[in-house]
Scaffold this motif. Sequence first.
Motif, PDB file in Angstrom:
ATOM      1  N   GLN A  17       0.822  -1.209   0.000  1.00  0.00           N
ATOM      2  CA  GLN A  17       0.000   0.000   0.000  1.00  0.00           C
ATOM      3  C   GLN A  17       0.858   1.262   0.000  1.00  0.00           C
ATOM      4  O   GLN A  17       0.558   2.234  -0.695  1.00  0.00           O
ATOM      5  CB  GLN A  17      -0.951  -0.011   1.192  1.00  0.00           C
ATOM      6  CG  GLN A  17      -2.072  -1.030   1.058  1.00  0.00           C
ATOM      7  CD  GLN A  17      -2.972  -1.067   2.279  1.00  0.00           C
ATOM      8  OE1 GLN A  17      -3.019  -0.126   3.047  1.00  0.00           O
ATOM      9  NE2 GLN A  17      -3.682  -2.173   2.442  1.00  0.00           N
ATOM     10  N   ARG A  20       2.319   1.625  -3.498  1.00  0.00           N
ATOM     11  CA  ARG A  20       1.380   2.109  -4.519  1.00  0.00           C
ATOM     12  C   ARG A  20       1.116   3.607  -4.363  1.00  0.00           C
ATOM     13  O   ARG A  20       1.004   4.313  -5.363  1.00  0.00           O
ATOM     14  CB  ARG A  20       0.088   1.288  -4.519  1.00  0.00           C
ATOM     15  CG  ARG A  20      -0.902   1.601  -3.449  1.00  0.00           C
ATOM     16  CD  ARG A  20      -2.090   0.651  -3.497  1.00  0.00           C
ATOM     17  NE  ARG A  20      -3.120   1.039  -2.562  1.00  0.00           N
ATOM     18  CZ  ARG A  20      -4.118   0.252  -2.200  1.00  0.00           C
ATOM     19  NH1 ARG A  20      -4.217  -0.979  -2.692  1.00  0.00           N
ATOM     20  NH2 ARG A  20      -5.032   0.675  -1.357  1.00  0.00           N
ATOM     21  N   ARG A  21       1.041   4.085  -3.122  1.00  0.00           N
ATOM     22  CA  ARG A  21       0.844   5.529  -2.922  1.00  0.00           C
ATOM     23  C   ARG A  21       2.041   6.309  -3.452  1.00  0.00           C
ATOM     24  O   ARG A  21       1.889   7.287  -4.184  1.00  0.00           O
ATOM     25  CB  ARG A  21       0.657   5.835  -1.433  1.00  0.00           C
ATOM     26  CG  ARG A  21      -0.704   5.479  -0.881  1.00  0.00           C
ATOM     27  CD  ARG A  21      -0.916   6.084   0.508  1.00  0.00           C
ATOM     28  NE  ARG A  21       0.124   5.732   1.464  1.00  0.00           N
ATOM     29  CZ  ARG A  21       0.099   4.660   2.249  1.00  0.00           C
ATOM     30  NH1 ARG A  21      -0.914   3.826   2.197  1.00  0.00           N
ATOM     31  NH2 ARG A  21       1.083   4.425   3.094  1.00  0.00           N
ATOM     32  N   ARG A  24       2.501   6.200  -7.366  1.00  0.00           N
ATOM     33  CA  ARG A  24       1.525   7.072  -8.027  1.00  0.00           C
ATOM     34  C   ARG A  24       1.937   8.535  -7.928  1.00  0.00           C
ATOM     35  O   ARG A  24       1.815   9.291  -8.881  1.00  0.00           O
ATOM     36  CB  ARG A  24       0.136   6.917  -7.390  1.00  0.00           C
ATOM     37  CG  ARG A  24      -0.758   5.879  -8.025  1.00  0.00           C
ATOM     38  CD  ARG A  24      -2.180   5.969  -7.492  1.00  0.00           C
ATOM     39  NE  ARG A  24      -2.679   7.327  -7.564  1.00  0.00           N
ATOM     40  CZ  ARG A  24      -2.802   8.149  -6.520  1.00  0.00           C
ATOM     41  NH1 ARG A  24      -2.500   7.769  -5.314  1.00  0.00           N
ATOM     42  NH2 ARG A  24      -3.244   9.373  -6.696  1.00  0.00           N
ATOM     43  N   ALA A  61       2.288  -3.555  -6.600  1.00  0.00           N
ATOM     44  CA  ALA A  61       1.724  -2.229  -6.353  1.00  0.00           C
ATOM     45  C   ALA A  61       0.844  -1.783  -7.514  1.00  0.00           C
ATOM     46  O   ALA A  61      -0.252  -1.257  -7.303  1.00  0.00           O
ATOM     47  CB  ALA A  61       2.845  -1.218  -6.118  1.00  0.00           C
ATOM     48  N   SER A  64      -2.342  -3.646  -7.458  1.00  0.00           N
ATOM     49  CA  SER A  64      -3.124  -3.169  -6.320  1.00  0.00           C
ATOM     50  C   SER A  64      -3.787  -1.823  -6.616  1.00  0.00           C
ATOM     51  O   SER A  64      -4.935  -1.585  -6.232  1.00  0.00           O
ATOM     52  CB  SER A  64      -2.216  -3.054  -5.094  1.00  0.00           C
ATOM     53  OG  SER A  64      -2.928  -2.615  -3.974  1.00  0.00           O
ATOM     54  N   ILE A  65      -3.075  -0.926  -7.314  1.00  0.00           N
ATOM     55  CA  ILE A  65      -3.662   0.366  -7.703  1.00  0.00           C
ATOM     56  C   ILE A  65      -4.878   0.132  -8.597  1.00  0.00           C
ATOM     57  O   ILE A  65      -5.936   0.744  -8.416  1.00  0.00           O
ATOM     58  CB  ILE A  65      -2.630   1.246  -8.438  1.00  0.00           C
ATOM     59  CG1 ILE A  65      -1.502   1.666  -7.506  1.00  0.00           C
ATOM     60  CG2 ILE A  65      -3.310   2.491  -9.028  1.00  0.00           C
ATOM     61  CD1 ILE A  65      -0.309   2.303  -8.228  1.00  0.00           C
ATOM     62  N   LYS A  68      -7.792  -1.353  -6.637  1.00  0.00           N
ATOM     63  CA  LYS A  68      -8.411  -0.322  -5.805  1.00  0.00           C
ATOM     64  C   LYS A  68      -9.268   0.604  -6.661  1.00  0.00           C
ATOM     65  O   LYS A  68     -10.388   0.971  -6.288  1.00  0.00           O
ATOM     66  CB  LYS A  68      -7.322   0.475  -5.077  1.00  0.00           C
ATOM     67  CG  LYS A  68      -7.823   1.684  -4.296  1.00  0.00           C
ATOM     68  CD  LYS A  68      -8.507   1.285  -3.012  1.00  0.00           C
ATOM     69  CE  LYS A  68      -8.679   2.442  -2.049  1.00  0.00           C
ATOM     70  NZ  LYS A  68      -9.721   3.387  -2.415  1.00  0.00           N
ATOM     71  N   HIS A  97      -4.587  12.300 -10.761  1.00  0.00           N
ATOM     72  CA  HIS A  97      -4.172  10.915 -10.512  1.00  0.00           C
ATOM     73  C   HIS A  97      -2.761  10.759  -9.970  1.00  0.00           C
ATOM     74  O   HIS A  97      -2.323   9.643  -9.704  1.00  0.00           O
ATOM     75  CB  HIS A  97      -4.376  10.091 -11.781  1.00  0.00           C
ATOM     76  CG  HIS A  97      -5.811   9.987 -12.163  1.00  0.00           C
ATOM     77  ND1 HIS A  97      -6.657   9.057 -11.608  1.00  0.00           N
ATOM     78  CD2 HIS A  97      -6.574  10.750 -12.985  1.00  0.00           C
ATOM     79  CE1 HIS A  97      -7.866   9.222 -12.097  1.00  0.00           C
ATOM     80  NE2 HIS A  97      -7.851  10.251 -12.931  1.00  0.00           N
ATOM     81  N   ASP A 102      -4.678   7.565  -1.613  1.00  0.00           N
ATOM     82  CA  ASP A 102      -4.750   6.149  -1.945  1.00  0.00           C
ATOM     83  C   ASP A 102      -5.801   5.864  -3.011  1.00  0.00           C
ATOM     84  O   ASP A 102      -6.453   4.839  -2.987  1.00  0.00           O
ATOM     85  CB  ASP A 102      -5.049   5.341  -0.675  1.00  0.00           C
ATOM     86  CG  ASP A 102      -4.707   3.876  -0.851  1.00  0.00           C
ATOM     87  OD1 ASP A 102      -3.822   3.561  -1.667  1.00  0.00           O
ATOM     88  OD2 ASP A 102      -5.352   3.041  -0.187  1.00  0.00           O
ATOM     89  N   CYS A 105      -5.640   6.378 -10.844  1.00  0.00           N
ATOM     90  CA  CYS A 105      -5.459   5.435 -11.948  1.00  0.00           C
ATOM     91  C   CYS A 105      -3.983   5.167 -12.197  1.00  0.00           C
ATOM     92  O   CYS A 105      -3.197   6.097 -12.390  1.00  0.00           O
ATOM     93  CB  CYS A 105      -6.116   6.023 -13.203  1.00  0.00           C
ATOM     94  SG  CYS A 105      -5.840   5.043 -14.694  1.00  0.00           S
ATOM     95  N   ALA A 106      -3.629   3.900 -12.237  1.00  0.00           N
ATOM     96  CA  ALA A 106      -2.236   3.514 -12.487  1.00  0.00           C
ATOM     97  C   ALA A 106      -1.782   3.957 -13.869  1.00  0.00           C
ATOM     98  O   ALA A 106      -0.639   4.396 -14.049  1.00  0.00           O
ATOM     99  CB  ALA A 106      -2.082   2.005 -12.351  1.00  0.00           C
TER     100      ALA A 106
END
Length: 198
Positions: A17, A20-21, A24, A61, A64-65, A68, A97, A102, A105-106
């Motif tokens: 997590q 991923r934050r 991004r 990650a 996961s993005i 989510k 984005h 959290d 869009c990836a």
Amino acid sequence: MKVSSEQSERNRSALVQAARRLFRERGFDSVTVADIASSAGMTHGAFYSHFPSKRAVEALAVASIIEKAAADWRETVDSATDDPLLALVDGYLGFDHVSPGDVGCAFAALGAEMARTSEDVRRAAGEALPRQIKVLERLFDDGDASGAHRRALAAYASLVGAATIMQAISDEASRQNIRAAVVEQVISLRVSAKREPR
């Protein structure tokens, strides 16, 4: 002291997590293992007890993005009181984005970097992408599954492209023109679905 398997899994999840934050917000290359560990409230060594390298967490990650984002889209669609497609499009295009947090869009945040990174990351993105596409397919579903899938892909590509360009320019009038054009285009895909011969 030995960490329980449940705590170990929570630690691993917290690292993903955090990654991923940070990815991004800053991209892959600007984030270090120490950044990820610190953001998750752990040590550098704790990171390496779960992952052999930063590269190893990138694919997890990214997936996961996307997962989510798909969950956020389902929630938007399910809670929309008027037009679910318009609510989804407005929410997507109204969001930065690469902002802290959290959500996002990836592909809009990391698409260019993902194209130049490892095959594992690209594979993870490709495997996770259908979760978001399926949300859009529901909104274009008129009984023609193949047509709904094509329209969902076209809508998704339009949204990602618009978000990417809007983040790359500072002129607000241009940003709003892009937004208006893409909203119109995506909504028109639903209208055209009703006109297509079966």
